[in-house]
Design a protein around this motif. Structure first.
Motif, PDB file in Angstrom:
ATOM      1  N   ILE A 258       0.951  -1.053  -0.109  1.00 18.73           N
ATOM      2  CA  ILE A 258       0.234  -0.021   0.007  1.00 18.73           C
ATOM      3  C   ILE A 258       0.877   1.326   0.041  1.00 18.73           C
ATOM      4  CG2 ILE A 258      -1.814   1.357   1.236  1.00 18.73           C
ATOM      5  CD1 ILE A 258      -2.564  -1.488   2.440  1.00 18.73           C
ATOM      6  N   VAL A 259       0.523   1.916  -0.908  1.00 21.02           N
ATOM      7  CA  VAL A 259       1.138   3.399  -0.721  1.00 21.02           C
ATOM      8  C   VAL A 259       0.386   4.515  -0.980  1.00 21.02           C
ATOM      9  CG1 VAL A 259       3.050   4.892  -2.424  1.00 21.02           C
ATOM     10  CG2 VAL A 259       2.978   2.293  -2.650  1.00 21.02           C
ATOM     11  N   GLU A 260       0.662   5.384   0.024  1.00 15.34           N
ATOM     12  CA  GLU A 260      -0.477   6.423   0.215  1.00 15.34           C
ATOM     13  C   GLU A 260       0.122   7.808  -0.284  1.00 15.34           C
ATOM     14  OE1 GLU A 260      -1.833   6.954   4.036  1.00 15.34           O
ATOM     15  OE2 GLU A 260      -2.958   4.974   4.176  1.00 15.34           O
ATOM     16  N   LEU A 261      -0.833   8.472  -0.977  1.00 14.40           N
ATOM     17  CA  LEU A 261       0.125   9.941  -1.704  1.00 14.40           C
ATOM     18  C   LEU A 261      -1.165  10.823  -1.823  1.00 14.40           C
ATOM     19  CD1 LEU A 261       0.032   9.241  -5.564  1.00 14.40           C
ATOM     20  CD2 LEU A 261      -0.811   7.419  -3.970  1.00 14.40           C
ATOM     21  N   ASP A 262      -0.733  12.237  -1.929  1.00  9.28           N
ATOM     22  CA  ASP A 262      -1.364  13.189  -2.577  1.00  9.28           C
ATOM     23  C   ASP A 262      -1.734  13.162  -4.010  1.00  9.28           C
ATOM     24  OD1 ASP A 262      -1.533  14.239   0.177  1.00  9.28           O
ATOM     25  OD2 ASP A 262       0.234  15.510  -0.214  1.00  9.28           O
ATOM     26  N   ASN A 263      -3.016  13.390  -4.356  1.00  8.69           N
ATOM     27  CA  ASN A 263      -3.344  13.243  -5.644  1.00  8.69           C
ATOM     28  C   ASN A 263      -2.575  14.355  -6.238  1.00  8.69           C
ATOM     29  OD1 ASN A 263      -4.699  13.355  -8.166  1.00  8.69           O
ATOM     30  ND2 ASN A 263      -6.656  12.994  -7.214  1.00  8.69           N
ATOM     31  N   PRO A 264      -1.752  14.121  -7.303  1.00  7.99           N
ATOM     32  CA  PRO A 264      -0.717  14.884  -7.988  1.00  7.99           C
ATOM     33  C   PRO A 264      -1.770  16.021  -9.129  1.00  7.99           C
ATOM     34  CG  PRO A 264      -0.823  12.805  -9.081  1.00  7.99           C
ATOM     35  CD  PRO A 264      -1.696  12.762  -7.880  1.00  7.99           C
ATOM     36  N   GLY A 265      -3.131  15.550  -9.209  1.00  9.30           N
ATOM     37  CA  GLY A 265      -3.866  16.467 -10.062  1.00  9.30           C
ATOM     38  C   GLY A 265      -5.069  15.801 -10.488  1.00  9.30           C
ATOM     39  N   SER A 266      -5.210  14.784 -11.510  1.00 13.15           N
ATOM     40  CA  SER A 266      -6.323  14.395 -12.340  1.00 13.15           C
ATOM     41  C   SER A 266      -6.297  12.908 -12.028  1.00 13.15           C
ATOM     42  CB  SER A 266      -6.112  14.728 -13.712  1.00 13.15           C
ATOM     43  OG  SER A 266      -5.072  14.286 -14.185  1.00 13.15           O
ATOM     44  N   TRP A 267      -5.560  12.343 -11.050  1.00 14.01           N
ATOM     45  CA  TRP A 267      -5.798  10.922 -10.738  1.00 14.01           C
ATOM     46  C   TRP A 267      -7.137  10.610  -9.947  1.00 14.01           C
ATOM     47  CZ3 TRP A 267      -0.669   8.373  -9.021  1.00 14.01           C
ATOM     48  CH2 TRP A 267       0.366   8.585  -9.929  1.00 14.01           C
ATOM     49  N   ARG A 268      -7.637   9.655 -10.549  1.00 16.59           N
ATOM     50  CA  ARG A 268      -9.221   9.178 -10.020  1.00 16.59           C
ATOM     51  C   ARG A 268      -9.281   7.886  -9.264  1.00 16.59           C
ATOM     52  NH1 ARG A 268     -12.776  11.993 -13.309  1.00 16.59           N
ATOM     53  NH2 ARG A 268     -14.455  11.304 -11.944  1.00 16.59           N
ATOM     54  N   PRO A 269      -9.790   7.651  -8.152  1.00 16.33           N
ATOM     55  CA  PRO A 269     -10.181   6.580  -7.386  1.00 16.33           C
ATOM     56  C   PRO A 269     -10.772   5.625  -8.284  1.00 16.33           C
ATOM     57  CG  PRO A 269     -10.774   8.399  -6.013  1.00 16.33           C
ATOM     58  CD  PRO A 269     -10.450   8.969  -7.497  1.00 16.33           C
ATOM     59  N   GLY A 270     -10.379   4.248  -8.374  1.00 18.45           N
ATOM     60  CA  GLY A 270     -10.842   3.091  -9.136  1.00 18.45           C
ATOM     61  C   GLY A 270      -9.936   3.089 -10.301  1.00 18.45           C
ATOM     62  N   GLY A 271      -9.037   3.968 -10.810  1.00 16.78           N
ATOM     63  CA  GLY A 271      -8.326   3.611 -11.815  1.00 16.78           C
ATOM     64  C   GLY A 271      -7.309   2.895 -11.685  1.00 16.78           C
ATOM     65  N   SER A 272      -6.410   2.521 -12.628  1.00 15.02           N
ATOM     66  CA  SER A 272      -5.271   1.821 -12.780  1.00 15.02           C
ATOM     67  C   SER A 272      -4.102   2.393 -12.320  1.00 15.02           C
ATOM     68  CB  SER A 272      -4.911   0.737 -14.153  1.00 15.02           C
ATOM     69  OG  SER A 272      -6.327  -0.067 -14.150  1.00 15.02           O
ATOM     70  N   VAL A 273      -3.114   2.003 -11.885  1.00 16.69           N
ATOM     71  CA  VAL A 273      -1.755   2.382 -11.357  1.00 16.69           C
ATOM     72  C   VAL A 273      -0.664   1.817 -11.531  1.00 16.69           C
ATOM     73  CG1 VAL A 273      -1.927   1.942  -8.995  1.00 16.69           C
ATOM     74  CG2 VAL A 273      -0.499   3.969  -9.851  1.00 16.69           C
ATOM     75  N   LYS A 274       0.278   1.984 -12.273  1.00 18.12           N
ATOM     76  CA  LYS A 274       1.632   1.101 -12.257  1.00 18.12           C
ATOM     77  C   LYS A 274       2.679   1.538 -11.411  1.00 18.12           C
ATOM     78  CE  LYS A 274       5.648   0.271 -15.573  1.00 18.12           C
ATOM     79  NZ  LYS A 274       6.330   0.655 -16.686  1.00 18.12           N
ATOM     80  N   GLY A 275       3.274   0.630 -10.615  1.00 21.00           N
ATOM     81  CA  GLY A 275       4.119   0.867  -9.528  1.00 21.00           C
ATOM     82  C   GLY A 275       5.400   0.174  -9.685  1.00 21.00           C
ATOM     83  N   GLU A 276       6.520   0.844  -9.494  1.00 17.49           N
ATOM     84  CA  GLU A 276       7.708   0.357  -9.480  1.00 17.49           C
ATOM     85  C   GLU A 276       8.313   0.385  -8.110  1.00 17.49           C
ATOM     86  OE1 GLU A 276      10.098   2.048 -12.546  1.00 17.49           O
ATOM     87  OE2 GLU A 276       8.452   2.008 -14.068  1.00 17.49           O
ATOM     88  N   VAL A 277       8.391  -0.660  -7.216  1.00 23.11           N
ATOM     89  CA  VAL A 277       9.243  -0.706  -5.879  1.00 23.11           C
ATOM     90  C   VAL A 277      10.612  -0.751  -6.042  1.00 23.11           C
ATOM     91  CG1 VAL A 277       9.100  -1.674  -3.884  1.00 23.11           C
ATOM     92  CG2 VAL A 277       6.965  -1.712  -5.167  1.00 23.11           C
ATOM     93  N   ILE A 278      11.224   0.055  -5.703  1.00 22.87           N
ATOM     94  CA  ILE A 278      12.869   0.232  -5.909  1.00 22.87           C
ATOM     95  C   ILE A 278      13.224  -0.480  -4.617  1.00 22.87           C
ATOM     96  CG2 ILE A 278      14.909   1.678  -6.052  1.00 22.87           C
ATOM     97  CD1 ILE A 278      12.836   3.847  -7.201  1.00 22.87           C
ATOM     98  N   VAL A 279      13.644  -2.132  -5.058  1.00 22.59           N
ATOM     99  CA  VAL A 279      13.968  -2.800  -3.750  1.00 22.59           C
ATOM    100  C   VAL A 279      15.466  -2.441  -3.352  1.00 22.59           C
ATOM    101  CG1 VAL A 279      14.369  -5.264  -3.105  1.00 22.59           C
ATOM    102  CG2 VAL A 279      12.661  -4.657  -4.723  1.00 22.59           C
ATOM    103  N   SER A 280      16.346  -1.879  -4.293  1.00 24.23           N
ATOM    104  CA  SER A 280      17.689  -1.546  -3.827  1.00 24.23           C
ATOM    105  C   SER A 280      18.456  -0.676  -4.881  1.00 24.23           C
ATOM    106  CB  SER A 280      18.488  -3.002  -3.521  1.00 24.23           C
ATOM    107  OG  SER A 280      18.657  -3.640  -4.780  1.00 24.23           O
TER     108      SER A 280
END
Length: 359
Positions: A258-280
């Motif tokens: 889970i990643v919590e964030l401030d909406n950067p502008g036009s992102w909508r709840p329910g939409g898809s998101v791509k995440g890149e977790v930087i492990v190292s």
């Protein structure tokens, strides 16, 4: 006749000598392959785990009636964009207005009685100082003032309650976002606590990202995460992994981060998101993918030294579209053949046409 034969013999000897010289010249000049080279460089690389998840809102309040009444007007409908403080609906407030007026009148009445009794007590106090009045009369007036003060405080509390109920006939949005559902219509009678609107706030968002179960020992809160949405893949948002859900999905066998964030502008709840977790992150030697060549010995690169291409067996690591990590077999700063590497063999002669500064 003898003279002509001698000339012909001399000519043949010259031709033979010239041909031998050319053969010797061809043998002495080796063919060189034209190539380009770039310097292997050291660069900080990120080991990432990529996932596609969903966006949720962290705030989805339900607006309920805080006082009973009939719905007089609807100001917002499902799907409408709203700001905190916007009026959603109004109830008929006549009973509340009557209660406010009655409470105000009672406050005024008690204030007048208190003022009158206070003047009487002040007069008796002055007379008592000259010993012109009995003490019990002064005590009676003082007690009466205290009684009216208590009644006035009670009346003011009832006025505040009535004004509060009147204000509650206006249903106000507590957040900015959108109206998800409207459950009442004009003319409906609502009771205290009845939900009238469901709202969705898009100011604060939560990204839910599934990752393979085997990564659970390598993923922990605090890791950096880069997020983007399909509509704007080039506009990435840097955030921090907030928490891991403890349970593993029964069907997918995946963990959820889970990643919590401030909406950067036009992102909508329910939409898809791509995440890149930087492990190292780590320093590594990198080369261009075009530098790698597969040979029977394995993967190799060709290092350019003094006009020769020297074959090096290498062990590779992380790969991207722009570079490949060399784990073993090459040092930063060495010149590696890029274009033309596939045509070379070990110790081949090369002619460098272009030399770049990095991978």
């Amino acid at each position: 006749m003898k003279t002509s034969s001698a000339k012909l013999l001399i000519l043949l000897l010259l031709l033979i000598i010239t041909g031998c010289a050319r053969d010797d010249e061809d043998d002495s000049s080796e063919r060189r392959t034209a190539v380009t080279v770039k310097v292997a460089e050291s660069r900080e690389l990120e080991r990432r785990e990529v996932s596609v998840g969903r966006l949720e809102t962290t705030s989805a309040p339900a607006v309920a009636a805080e006082t009973a009444g009939r719905v007089a007007r609807i100001h917002r409908d499902a799907g409408d964009q709203i700001e905190a403080g916007d009026l959603l609906a109004e109830l008929e407030g006549q009973p509340q207005r009557i209660a406010v007026n009655a409470a105000r009148a009672e406050v005024r009445r008690l204030q007048a009685l208190l003022d009158n009794e206070q003047r009487r007590a002040d007069r008796l106090t002055r007379l008592a100082e000259r010993q012109s009045v009995a003490q019990d009369q002064l005590d009676e007036a003082t007690t009466a003032v205290e009684g009216f003060e208590a009644q006035l405080e009670s009346a003011q509390a009832r006025l505040e309650d009535a004004e509060y109920n009147l204000e509650r006939t206006r249903m106000i949005s507590p957040v900015s976002g959108r109206v998800q559902r409207r459950m009442v219509s004009a003319g409906d009678f609502v009771s205290v606590g009845q939900v009238a609107f469901e709202l969705v706030s898009d100011e604060k968002l939560r990204a839910i990202l599934p990752l393979p179960e085997h990564l659970q020992d390598r993923i922990e809160p605090g890791l950096p995460v880069r997020l983007s949405i399909p509509a704007r893949p080039d506009e990435a948002v840097d955030a921090t992994l907030t928490e891991l859900r403890p349970a593993v999905g029964e069907r997918s066998r995946a963990i959820e981060v889970i990643v919590e964030l401030d909406n950067p502008g036009s992102w909508r709840p329910g939409g898809s998101v791509k995440g890149e977790v930087i492990v190292s992150r780590h320093e590594a030697v990198v080369v261009s993918p075009a530098s790698l060549v597969r040979r029977p010995a394995g993967q190799v690169v060709f290092v350019a030294e003094a006009g020769r291409a020297l074959q090096r067996e290498v062990e590779t690591g992380l790969r991207t579209a722009d570079h490949v990590e060399i784990v073993e077999g090459l040092e930063a700063g060495e010149k590696v053949v890029v274009d033309g590497a596939g045509f070379l063999s070990d110790d081949a002669a090369i002619e460098v046409r272009d030399e770049g500064a990095g991978s």
